[in-house]
Design a protein around this motif. Structure first.
Motif, PDB file in Angstrom:
ATOM      1  N   ARG A 198       0.848  -1.195   0.000  1.00 57.20           N
ATOM      2  CA  ARG A 198       0.000   0.000   0.000  1.00 57.20           C
ATOM      3  C   ARG A 198       0.886   1.249   0.000  1.00 57.20           C
ATOM      4  O   ARG A 198       1.037   1.949   0.998  1.00 57.20           O
ATOM      5  CB  ARG A 198      -0.918   0.004   1.215  1.00 57.20           C
ATOM      6  N   SER A 199       1.499   1.483  -1.141  1.00 57.57           N
ATOM      7  CA  SER A 199       2.429   2.600  -1.266  1.00 57.57           C
ATOM      8  C   SER A 199       2.425   3.090  -2.705  1.00 57.57           C
ATOM      9  O   SER A 199       1.746   2.527  -3.553  1.00 57.57           O
ATOM     10  CB  SER A 199       3.848   2.161  -0.872  1.00 57.57           C
ATOM     11  N   THR A 258      -0.387   5.699  11.565  1.00 59.76           N
ATOM     12  CA  THR A 258      -1.151   5.170  10.433  1.00 59.76           C
ATOM     13  C   THR A 258      -0.337   5.113   9.150  1.00 59.76           C
ATOM     14  O   THR A 258      -0.806   4.583   8.151  1.00 59.76           O
ATOM     15  CB  THR A 258      -2.393   6.034  10.187  1.00 59.76           C
ATOM     16  N   VAL A 259       0.864   5.666   9.163  1.00 57.32           N
ATOM     17  CA  VAL A 259       1.784   5.560   8.034  1.00 57.32           C
ATOM     18  C   VAL A 259       3.153   5.154   8.556  1.00 57.32           C
ATOM     19  O   VAL A 259       3.470   5.368   9.723  1.00 57.32           O
ATOM     20  CB  VAL A 259       1.900   6.894   7.243  1.00 57.32           C
ATOM     21  N   THR A 270       4.389   3.484   3.513  1.00 57.84           N
ATOM     22  CA  THR A 270       3.157   2.725   3.385  1.00 57.84           C
ATOM     23  C   THR A 270       2.015   3.312   4.213  1.00 57.84           C
ATOM     24  O   THR A 270       2.229   3.979   5.229  1.00 57.84           O
ATOM     25  CB  THR A 270       3.373   1.265   3.808  1.00 57.84           C
ATOM     26  N   HIS A 271       0.811   3.016   3.767  1.00 55.77           N
ATOM     27  CA  HIS A 271      -0.420   3.402   4.440  1.00 55.77           C
ATOM     28  C   HIS A 271      -0.875   2.230   5.289  1.00 55.77           C
ATOM     29  O   HIS A 271      -1.096   1.132   4.772  1.00 55.77           O
ATOM     30  CB  HIS A 271      -1.473   3.752   3.377  1.00 55.77           C
ATOM     31  N   GLY A 275      -4.926   6.565   7.677  1.00 52.57           N
ATOM     32  CA  GLY A 275      -4.003   7.686   7.609  1.00 52.57           C
ATOM     33  C   GLY A 275      -4.425   8.734   6.603  1.00 52.57           C
ATOM     34  O   GLY A 275      -5.350   8.553   5.814  1.00 52.57           O
ATOM     35  N   THR A 277      -2.979  12.065   3.867  1.00 55.60           N
ATOM     36  CA  THR A 277      -1.827  12.524   3.086  1.00 55.60           C
ATOM     37  C   THR A 277      -0.935  13.416   3.936  1.00 55.60           C
ATOM     38  O   THR A 277       0.298  13.362   3.825  1.00 55.60           O
ATOM     39  CB  THR A 277      -2.309  13.278   1.843  1.00 55.60           C
ATOM     40  N   LEU A 280       1.335  11.278   5.884  1.00 60.03           N
ATOM     41  CA  LEU A 280       2.342  10.698   5.005  1.00 60.03           C
ATOM     42  C   LEU A 280       3.447  11.705   4.703  1.00 60.03           C
ATOM     43  O   LEU A 280       4.641  11.386   4.767  1.00 60.03           O
ATOM     44  CB  LEU A 280       1.695  10.235   3.701  1.00 60.03           C
TER      45      LEU A 280
END
Length: 310
Positions: A198-199, A258-259, A270-271, A275, A277, A280
């Motif tokens: 998940r990235s 969450t990231v 990754t997520h 999370g 943005t 991130l």
């Protein structure tokens, strides 16, 4: 066609980070499909690929057809039309080596143009199309060798996985299988069961340093041993971003919210569920600033940032 100022072109979205506020305009999805042989010669074939085609599907078709030159780009998610924008590359190959033409729509004039490689301005993970809304990629021509064997293997990790020497050739299917296995081991092949996928892939590009900057960096890193690097033309040196991140203290699995950094690959952020943005990008800034403080080298993001910035 709306002006570039109020519309955004989106294909697969695999190399895009969108701000939490979304995009303040119209999003145009690229969905044209098709792969056709434009020209077949004794030793090469030129293939026209529509922009909306799945890139890995194109690579798989090339391998099955005995077309050599993009087999090491297996497993990369996203669309074929995005490949010239990023000058997609991996495991010793990049698309600039095989692209002969890019058909585009000039969004400022409405004209359709055919741009040759020299007009595309290909560079390391870059082109004239990147961070530029003027051109919409419609299709791409690739000239590939008609051969059941891969191009000479250039990448050490891939050569070791295949049990061959640098410069050797292997069956196309073997090269593809080895690349897919290597990418899967790094969480770089989409897998719903693997949260590390998940990235947006590698979040930072490998820094390219001028000779003086590289010398200064080596002095700061002397106690850590010789950093991985690759010489380039004009005296520049490309340095491993993954090595920089890891040695600056941001190891695999770093992050508690969450990231976080992938547990398999230091370059992937990754997520982990729930999370944003903003979270991130906070993590990305922490990593970028930590590397800068430790080594004096600035990391730059690889994905396209939409309605957000690092």
């Amino acid at each position: 066609m709306q002006s570039p100022a109020n519309s955004f072109i989106l294909a697969g979205g695999s190399n895009v980070v969108v701000g939490d506020g979304g995009y303040p305009g119209t999003v145009v999805l690229v969905r044209n499909r098709g792969v056709k042989v434009r020209e077949a010669e004794a030793e090469t074939v030129t293939v026209t690929v529509e922009a909306g085609e799945s890139w890995d599907g194109v690579v798989a078709q090339a391998v099955e057809s005995g077309w050599s030159g993009i087999e090491c780009l297996s497993g990369i998610p996203g669309s074929a039309g995005a490949t010239p924008i990023q000058n997609v590359g991996a495991y010793g190959q990049e698309v600039a080596e095989t692209i002969t033409a890019v058909r585009v729509l000039d969004r400022t004039t409405g004209e359709r143009l055919v741009m040759g490689p020299e007009e595309c301005g290909f560079a390391y993970r870059a082109s004239v199309f990147k961070h530029n809304d003027r051109w919409l990629v419609l299709s791409v021509d690739f000239r590939l060798a008609r051969s059941p064997e891969s191009a000479p293997v250039r990448y050490g990790e891939l050569a070791r996985a295949l049990g061959v020497e640098i410069g050797d050739r292997v069956p196309l299917a073997d090269a593809r299988a080895a690349v897919l296995a290597l990418r899967a081991g790094k969480g770089m092949v989409l897998d719903p069961a693997d949260p590390d996928t998940r990235s947006v892939g590698s979040f930072f590009t490998n820094p390219v340093l001028e000779a003086a900057a590289y010398s200064a960096f080596r002095e700061r890193a002397a106690e850590l041993g010789e950093p991985p690097s690759w010489p380039g033309s004009g005296g520049v040196v490309k340095v491993s971003a993954a090595w920089l991140i890891d040695r600056a203290g941001f190891t695999k699995g770093y992050g508690s919210g969450t990231v976080g950094i992938s547990t398999k690959h230091t370059l992937a952020l990754t997520h982990r569920g729930g999370g944003s943005t903003a979270e991130l990008l906070d993590l990305a800034r922490e990593i970028r600033d930590g590397v800068k403080d430790r080594f004096g080298v600035t990391l730059h993001p690889e994905p396209v940032l939409v309605n957000c910035e690092l």
